[in-house]
Design an enzyme around this catalytic site. Structure first.
Site, short mmCIF file in Angstrom:
data_model
loop_
_atom_site.label_atom_id
_atom_site.label_comp_id
_atom_site.label_asym_id
_atom_site.label_seq_id
_atom_site.Cartn_x
_atom_site.Cartn_y
_atom_site.Cartn_z
N GLY A 126 102.31 77.73 38.83
CA GLY A 126 103.03 77.80 39.75
C GLY A 126 102.38 77.68 41.36
CB ALA A 159 79.87 103.76 35.09
CG HIS A 176 102.89 129.04 22.45
ND1 HIS A 176 101.53 128.98 22.67
CD2 HIS A 176 102.61 129.71 21.26
CE1 HIS A 176 100.79 129.62 22.03
NE2 HIS A 176 101.29 130.12 20.86
CB SER A 207 93.51 91.34 39.40
OG SER A 207 93.47 91.84 38.29
P1 NAD Z 1 86.08 99.69 38.19
O1 NAD Z 1 86.27 99.23 39.92
O2 NAD Z 1 86.83 100.59 37.73
O3 NAD Z 1 84.73 100.08 38.15
C1 NAD Z 1 83.51 99.11 38.53
C2 NAD Z 1 82.15 99.71 38.71
O4 NAD Z 1 81.27 98.66 38.82
C3 NAD Z 1 82.16 100.48 39.89
O5 NAD Z 1 81.64 101.81 39.22
C4 NAD Z 1 81.13 99.93 40.54
O6 NAD Z 1 80.32 101.02 41.54
C5 NAD Z 1 80.06 99.13 39.62
N1 NAD Z 1 79.43 97.96 40.11
C6 NAD Z 1 79.90 97.03 41.04
N2 NAD Z 1 78.85 96.19 41.08
C7 NAD Z 1 77.55 96.75 40.63
C8 NAD Z 1 76.26 96.11 40.36
N3 NAD Z 1 75.86 95.15 40.76
N4 NAD Z 1 75.68 96.81 39.39
C9 NAD Z 1 75.90 98.07 38.89
N5 NAD Z 1 77.33 98.55 38.94
C10 NAD Z 1 78.16 97.76 39.82
O7 NAD Z 1 86.34 98.18 37.90
P2 NAD Z 1 86.51 97.80 36.09
O8 NAD Z 1 86.09 99.06 35.07
O9 NAD Z 1 86.06 96.51 36.02
O10 NAD Z 1 88.00 97.63 35.85
C11 NAD Z 1 88.72 96.83 36.96
C12 NAD Z 1 90.19 97.36 37.28
O11 NAD Z 1 90.98 97.32 36.13
C13 NAD Z 1 90.10 98.68 37.78
O12 NAD Z 1 90.42 98.54 39.15
C14 NAD Z 1 91.27 99.30 37.09
O13 NAD Z 1 92.31 99.57 37.77
C15 NAD Z 1 91.97 98.48 35.95
N6 NAD Z 1 91.78 98.91 34.64
C16 NAD Z 1 92.42 100.05 34.23
C17 NAD Z 1 92.33 100.59 33.19
C18 NAD Z 1 93.45 101.89 32.77
O14 NAD Z 1 94.16 101.94 33.44
N7 NAD Z 1 93.05 102.57 31.96
C19 NAD Z 1 91.64 100.14 32.27
C20 NAD Z 1 90.70 99.13 32.61
C21 NAD Z 1 90.86 98.17 33.70
#
Ligand code: NAD
Length: 462
Positions: A117, A182, A441, A146
């Site tokens: 869409g 991480a 509890h 996303s």
């Molecule tokens: P994130 O933003 O949580 O973590 C990405 C990490 O990659 C960061 O720590 C960043 O510093 C690092 N990074 C970036 N470029 C880098 C590089 N060149 N070399 C090394 N490290 C690098 O992103 P994610 O884990 O990909 O998750 C994406 C989104 O999905 C998150 O924003 C989160 O909100 C969502 N998500 C949520 C859940 C949950 O709610 N349990 C689970 C999975 C994903």
């Protein structure tokens, strides 16, 4: 091209869009929802939250059966892994839930359009697919979610070097998995494969894990994960990864190349707005490609709204759903609200990590005087009984008013416990309110009550 008209056309049948669609029909609107994937539910349901939680549960049980039952006096024979069966169970859960969303659409009379869409003009959505259609709509909601961020120098080959989508379906347990990033995904999916037997090395650009979360919480998590066998290399900027002779080579600035079997790129996500017609329409986006919205989630183009991962804010399914609901409630009734201060973030590792509200760093940065109270699960009876005593609860309260500003939990079922903290923040509760609320509890939730008591330096079990 057949055409139809409706009150609201939603692009994206994901947690923002499908929930908005249901709420809009409850409010009497006629709704069409366009989704290009066969299954509704988006990343969260198809290749994100749900399948990862299914694998986290299965892999946790595998570890429990192998290492955790002896202490309960339960002996089992050799514990073996049937990875294909584990993956099949995950796929079945996804299918069942996706069918559930289909059922909700039928129940609420939402017209579903399968295809890509895009907005051709205000009030006009074009659906490209097997049955091209044009939708006329009073309001249009962009809820396209996303997609994983790419990293320059890394060609995701969808086999050895992949994103979270591929990491949900590796056909065998990698001997050595390198995770880049991480964050939420790196730690959750890294946990799955580590539990199933992989050596897991996490390369992180920053000098800490879990950026954005409370630093003390992240520090504790790093300690626990290292003990579990995670190998963290912090302060590393990955510059490239390639496949060479069936193995992967990962390159990082100032470091020797690293060899491994598979690479999981988990460096964040970016809005999925390609081909939505934003540019031609002049819809404003920021430098990260996120749609800029004002009051009521309105874009700068009249009649066009946006919610979820496509706009700024945490990329979380529940945040998108809250926004979808608030957006359509405002369209139908003039009122709609999201309690942003009370949106929890949860990492579903073992132990779980959960946060809501402000971190200590944010309070220091903004000069807010606060008091803190913490309580360890070591002193919680239920945690002892279930055999998970790692972690603690921390409550941050305004020093002057005692209003709870943030709660951070690492420990068993932290993801469930945080709901009470979110409700407390949403209702502007004080730490005294939580401290005086009877908690059954023995429950894990008593740790939150004790942490609230600790704000006033009167915890009972310390
Ligand atoms: P994130 O933003 O949580 O973590 C990405 C990490 O990659 C960061 O720590 C960043 O510093 C690092 N990074 C970036 N470029 C880098 C590089 N060149 N070399 C090394 N490290 C690098 O992103 P994610 O884990 O990909 O998750 C994406 C989104 O999905 C998150 O924003 C989160 O909100 C969502 N998500 C949520 C859940 C949950 O709610 N349990 C689970 C999975 C994903």
């Amino acid at each position: 091209m057949a055409g139809t008209t409706c009150d609201l056309a939603i692009i994206g049948g994901r947690p923002g869009g499908y929930v908005a669609a249901i709420r809009a029909t409850q409010l009497g609107m006629s709704v069409a929802c366009v989704e290009q994937e066969e299954a509704l539910g988006g990343t969260c349901l198809r290749v994100g939250c749900i399948p990862s939680k299914a694998l986290l549960e299965s892999s946790e049980r595998f570890v429990e059966a192998r290492e955790g039952l002896g202490q309960h006096g339960i002996g089992v024979g050799e514990v073996t892994l049937d990875l294909a069966a584990m993956l099949k169970r995950k796929d079945q859960i996804v299918r069942t839930l996706a069918r559930g969303v289909d059922g909700l659409f039928r129940k609420h009379g939402i017209s579903r359009y399968r295809g890509h869409g895009w907005i051709a003009a205000p009030g006009k959505v074009v659906v490209e697919g097997n049955e091209p259609t044009e939708l006329g709509a009073t309001h249009i909601l962009i809820a396209t979610g996303s997609k994983p961020s790419a990293l320059p120098g890394i060609a995701v080959d969808v086999d050895r070097i992949g994103t979270s989508t591929e990491a949900l379906s590796y056909p065998e347990v990698p001997e050595h998995l390198v995770v880049i990033g991480a964050g939420y995904i790196g730690l959750e999916l890294g946990s799955v494969w580590r539990r199933l037997g992989a050596r897991v090395t996490v390369l992180e650009y920053l000098d800490r894990i879990l950026p954005g979360m409370d630093a003390e919480l992240a520090g504790e998590a790093a300690k626990v994960f290292k003990k579990q066998g995670f190998e963290f290399r912090l302060g590393i900027r990955v510059t490239g990864a390639r496949v060479e002779g069936g193995r992967c080579v990962v390159e990082a600035e100032g470091h020797e190349p690293l060899q491994c079997d598979r690479v999981l790129v988990a460096v964040g996500r970016v809005p999925n707005t390609d081909g939505s017609g934003l540019e031609a329409l002049g819809i404003e986006t920021d430098r990260r490609g996120r749609i800029v919205v004002g009051e009521g989630f309105a874009t700068n183009v009249p009649g066009v709204y946006a919610v979820g991962d496509a706009i700024p804010g945490p990329m979380l399914a529940h945040k998108a759903s809250e926004e979808g609901i608030a957006c359509v409630e405002r369209l139908a009734t003039g009122c709609g609200h999201v309690e942003y201060a009370a949106i929890p973030g949860i990492v579903y590792t073992q132990p779980e990590i959960a946060s809501v509200g402000k971190t200590e760093a944010e309070l220091v940065e903004t000069g807010v005087a606060y008091r803190r109270g913490a309580f360890s699960f070591l002193a919680n009876g239920r945690a002892r009984c279930i055999g998970h005593t790692e972690g603690w609860v921390k409550v941050l309260a305004d020093a002057r008013t005692d209003r709870i500003l943030g709660v951070h939990i690492i420990g068993p079922r932290a993801g469930d416990l945080i709901a009470e903290a979110a409700a407390a923040i949403a209702f502007a509760a004080s730490s005294e309110d939580v401290a005086r609320t009877p908690h059954a509890h023995p429950t894990l939730a008593e740790a939150l009550k004790e942490a609230a008591l600790a704000v006033d330096e009167r915890p009972i079990h310390v």
